[in-house]
Design a protein around this motif. Structure first.
Motif, short mmCIF file in Angstrom:
data_model
loop_
_atom_site.label_atom_id
_atom_site.label_comp_id
_atom_site.label_asym_id
_atom_site.label_seq_id
_atom_site.Cartn_x
_atom_site.Cartn_y
_atom_site.Cartn_z
N THR A 52 0.82 -1.22 0.00
CA THR A 52 0.00 0.00 0.00
C THR A 52 0.85 1.27 0.00
OG1 THR A 52 -0.17 -0.08 2.40
CG2 THR A 52 -1.97 -1.07 1.16
N GLY A 53 2.16 1.13 -0.27
CA GLY A 53 3.04 2.29 -0.39
C GLY A 53 3.16 2.72 -1.84
N VAL A 54 4.21 3.48 -2.12
CA VAL A 54 4.43 4.00 -3.47
C VAL A 54 5.58 3.24 -4.16
CG1 VAL A 54 4.97 6.11 -4.77
CG2 VAL A 54 3.54 6.24 -2.73
N TYR A 55 6.52 2.73 -3.36
CA TYR A 55 7.62 1.94 -3.96
C TYR A 55 7.07 0.76 -4.75
CZ TYR A 55 11.22 4.03 -0.82
OH TYR A 55 12.08 4.85 -0.16
N TYR A 56 6.03 0.14 -4.21
CA TYR A 56 5.54 -1.11 -4.81
C TYR A 56 4.99 -0.89 -6.23
CZ TYR A 56 3.31 -5.66 -5.16
OH TYR A 56 2.93 -6.91 -5.58
N GLY A 82 10.11 -4.96 3.51
CA GLY A 82 9.89 -4.02 4.62
C GLY A 82 10.35 -2.61 4.30
N ALA A 83 10.93 -2.39 3.12
CA ALA A 83 11.37 -1.10 2.58
C ALA A 83 12.85 -0.76 2.88
CB ALA A 83 10.44 0.04 2.93
N SER A 84 13.17 0.53 2.97
CA SER A 84 14.55 1.02 2.78
C SER A 84 15.67 0.26 3.50
CB SER A 84 14.63 2.48 3.17
OG SER A 84 13.89 3.26 2.26
N VAL A 85 15.54 0.08 4.81
CA VAL A 85 16.66 -0.53 5.55
C VAL A 85 16.84 -1.98 5.11
CG1 VAL A 85 17.53 -1.12 7.84
CG2 VAL A 85 16.36 1.06 7.49
N VAL A 98 14.81 3.12 -2.42
CA VAL A 98 15.34 3.39 -1.09
C VAL A 98 15.35 4.90 -0.85
CG1 VAL A 98 17.66 3.10 -2.07
CG2 VAL A 98 17.40 3.01 0.36
N GLN A 99 15.22 5.28 0.41
CA GLN A 99 15.31 6.70 0.76
C GLN A 99 16.78 7.14 0.67
OE1 GLN A 99 11.89 6.16 4.18
NE2 GLN A 99 13.62 7.49 4.67
N ASN A 100 17.00 8.39 0.22
CA ASN A 100 18.40 8.82 0.05
C ASN A 100 19.12 8.99 1.39
OD1 ASN A 100 17.07 11.23 0.73
ND2 ASN A 100 18.18 12.48 -0.76
N PRO A 154 10.02 13.30 -4.05
CA PRO A 154 10.06 13.50 -2.60
C PRO A 154 9.16 12.50 -1.86
CG PRO A 154 9.12 15.43 -3.71
CD PRO A 154 9.34 14.40 -4.76
N GLU A 155 9.67 12.04 -0.74
CA GLU A 155 8.88 11.19 0.16
C GLU A 155 8.65 11.97 1.44
OE1 GLU A 155 9.52 6.80 0.20
OE2 GLU A 155 11.56 7.48 -0.08
N THR A 156 7.39 12.26 1.72
CA THR A 156 7.04 13.11 2.85
C THR A 156 6.83 12.26 4.09
OG1 THR A 156 5.96 14.54 1.25
CG2 THR A 156 5.43 14.91 3.58
N GLY A 163 12.62 -2.65 9.56
CA GLY A 163 13.44 -2.58 8.34
C GLY A 163 13.01 -1.48 7.40
N SER A 164 12.19 -0.54 7.88
CA SER A 164 11.78 0.56 6.99
C SER A 164 12.59 1.81 7.28
CB SER A 164 10.29 0.86 7.18
OG SER A 164 10.05 1.35 8.48
N GLY A 165 12.62 2.71 6.30
CA GLY A 165 13.21 4.02 6.52
C GLY A 165 12.28 4.86 7.38
N THR A 166 10.97 4.61 7.23
CA THR A 166 9.96 5.32 8.02
C THR A 166 10.31 5.27 9.50
OG1 THR A 166 8.28 4.64 6.42
CG2 THR A 166 7.49 5.33 8.60
N GLU A 167 10.69 4.08 9.95
CA GLU A 167 10.96 3.88 11.38
C GLU A 167 12.13 4.75 11.83
OE1 GLU A 167 12.56 2.59 14.86
OE2 GLU A 167 13.56 1.83 13.06
N VAL A 196 4.27 7.72 8.31
CA VAL A 196 4.28 7.16 6.95
C VAL A 196 5.24 7.99 6.10
CG1 VAL A 196 2.91 6.76 4.86
CG2 VAL A 196 1.89 6.31 7.10
N THR A 197 6.40 7.46 5.76
CA THR A 197 7.32 8.18 4.86
C THR A 197 7.11 7.64 3.46
OG1 THR A 197 8.98 8.39 6.61
CG2 THR A 197 9.73 8.74 4.34
N ALA A 198 6.44 8.41 2.63
CA ALA A 198 6.14 7.94 1.28
C ALA A 198 5.69 9.11 0.42
CB ALA A 198 5.04 6.88 1.31
N1 GLU Z 1 10.11 5.21 2.29
C1 GLU Z 1 9.48 4.10 2.93
C2 GLU Z 1 10.49 3.33 3.73
O1 GLU Z 1 11.55 3.03 3.28
C3 GLU Z 1 8.72 3.20 1.97
C4 GLU Z 1 7.82 3.99 1.07
C5 GLU Z 1 6.92 3.23 0.12
O2 GLU Z 1 6.72 2.02 0.32
O3 GLU Z 1 6.45 3.88 -0.80
O4 GLU Z 1 10.20 3.06 4.84
#
Ligand code: GLU
Length: 328
Positions: free
Chosen positions: A48-52, A77-80, A96-98, A128-130, A158-162, A203-205
């Motif tokens: 349900t994110g944007v990466y997918y 689980g995303a970025s990490v 991945v987040q920069n 941008p991911e807000t 394992g997410s960047g959000t965390e 939610v970082t996305a």
């Molecule tokens: N930026 C998020 C993360 O790494 C994932 C965003 C997304 O799934 O769109 O935690």
């Protein structure tokens, strides 16, 4: 002695077999021309994110336009998690987040007990991911300080959000000891907000994020702002943050602009993928940007003029060759 020798031989044989099997099991192309067709894996995030959706679009651009290559997007689980998967060769590309890729490449922050991940290279920055802080409208949460004592979804393990949740809370003088932190994906966070099990979620996305859009259609939410002072403190400590606004109307019943911070989404690639293959894939990506914008609104932000803005990794030589050809 004889027994010892044959056990050693057995171990050596097992090791050889393992090396051969692992070596042959991956049909990822690391060499130049003439390699077997490449089946490539793209690490994304929760569904349900944007990466997918964007990772899926990138995979189909590869499969449809790059001779001899095909790709699949994987939910993670995303970025990490993604930088780990990429660095150790389990996938070939990752969204991945920069900020996270920078920490991983340099072995700092959450990676300070690991070797720097030197197999990570940049392909392009994307959009941008807000960092969106979504609260149940009936929970009385109007500022980050109000999260004290509340049950808060801080992102998937394992997410960047965390990581962003921890840093933003810290900028307000809070730690996980001051809240009840739940490690939930965006989808799980939305379900738990709906059921009243959590009162807020980080939610970082890219916006709009499907998990929040869906939640907002059936549930009253409010977006909590990050003040400009705090944003400036964060940027001083972590230069990959930027101040942004979540425009009014991004979600149902959101009548006002909301101040927030953002990082950039980027595509990262294994350093050991061949230059020719990464060149072909970078070219295919920038010649098929309409496929990205059809997958999600933020896909429309991707373009050659900004493809290196906020780049936090060394560029892969294959991508660099393409940019050198097309950017003056
Ligand atoms: N930026 C998020 C993360 O790494 C994932 C965003 C997304 O799934 O769109 O935690």
């Amino acid at each position: 002695m004889k027994k010892f020798k044959s056990i050693s031989m057995l171990l050596v044989c097992l090791l050889l077999v393992t090396v051969l099997v692992v070596g042959c099991g991956s049909d990822n192309a690391t060499g130049g021309e003439g390699d077997a067709p490449s089946r490539l894996a793209v690490a994304t995030g929760g569904t349900t994110g944007v990466y997918y959706p964007l990772g899926g679009a990138f995979a189909s651009i590869i499969s449809e336009n790059v001779d001899g290559a095909s790709a699949n997007a994987e939910s993670t689980g995303a970025s990490v998690e993604n930088v780990n998967l990429l660095n150790f060769g389990n996938v070939d590309f990752a969204l991945v987040q920069n900020d996270i890729s920078y920490y991983a490449f340099n072995g700092i922050e959450m990676f300070d007990d690991q070797e720097p991940m030197d197999n990570l290279r940049g392909l392009a920055t994307l959009y941008p991911e807000t960092i969106q802080i979504v609260a149940d409208a009936s929970a009385g949460i109007n500022s980050v300080e109000d999260l004290r004592g509340k049950r808060v979804a801080v992102g998937a393990p394992g997410s960047g959000t965390e990581a962003n949740a921890r840093q933003i809370l810290a900028a307000y003088g809070l730690t996980y000891d001051d809240i009840q932190a739940d490690y939930l994906s965006f989808g799980e966070a939305a379900d738990n907000l709906k059921d009243g099990h959590v009162q807020a979620a980080f939610v970082t996305a890219g916006t709009p994020t499907a998990a929040i859009t869906d939640l907002a259609t059936t549930h009253n939410i409010n977006l909590v702002s990050v003040s400009s002072d705090i944003a400036q403190t964060l940027i001083a400590d972590y230069p990959y943050y930027a101040e942004v606004v979540i425009p009014a109307g991004t979600y149902r019943n959101q009548d006002e602009d909301v101040h927030a911070v953002a990082v950039m989404a980027m595509l990262a690639v294994r350093a050991d993928l061949s230059e020719d293959l990464v060149y072909d894939i970078t070219k295919a990506l920038f010649e098929n940007l309409d496929t990205l914008s059809a997958a999600h609104a933020r896909g429309g932000d991707v373009n050659l003029d900004t493809a290196l803005d906020g780049m936090s990794l060394e560029i892969h030589p294959g991508a660099q060759r393409y940019f050198d050809e097309v950017i003056n």
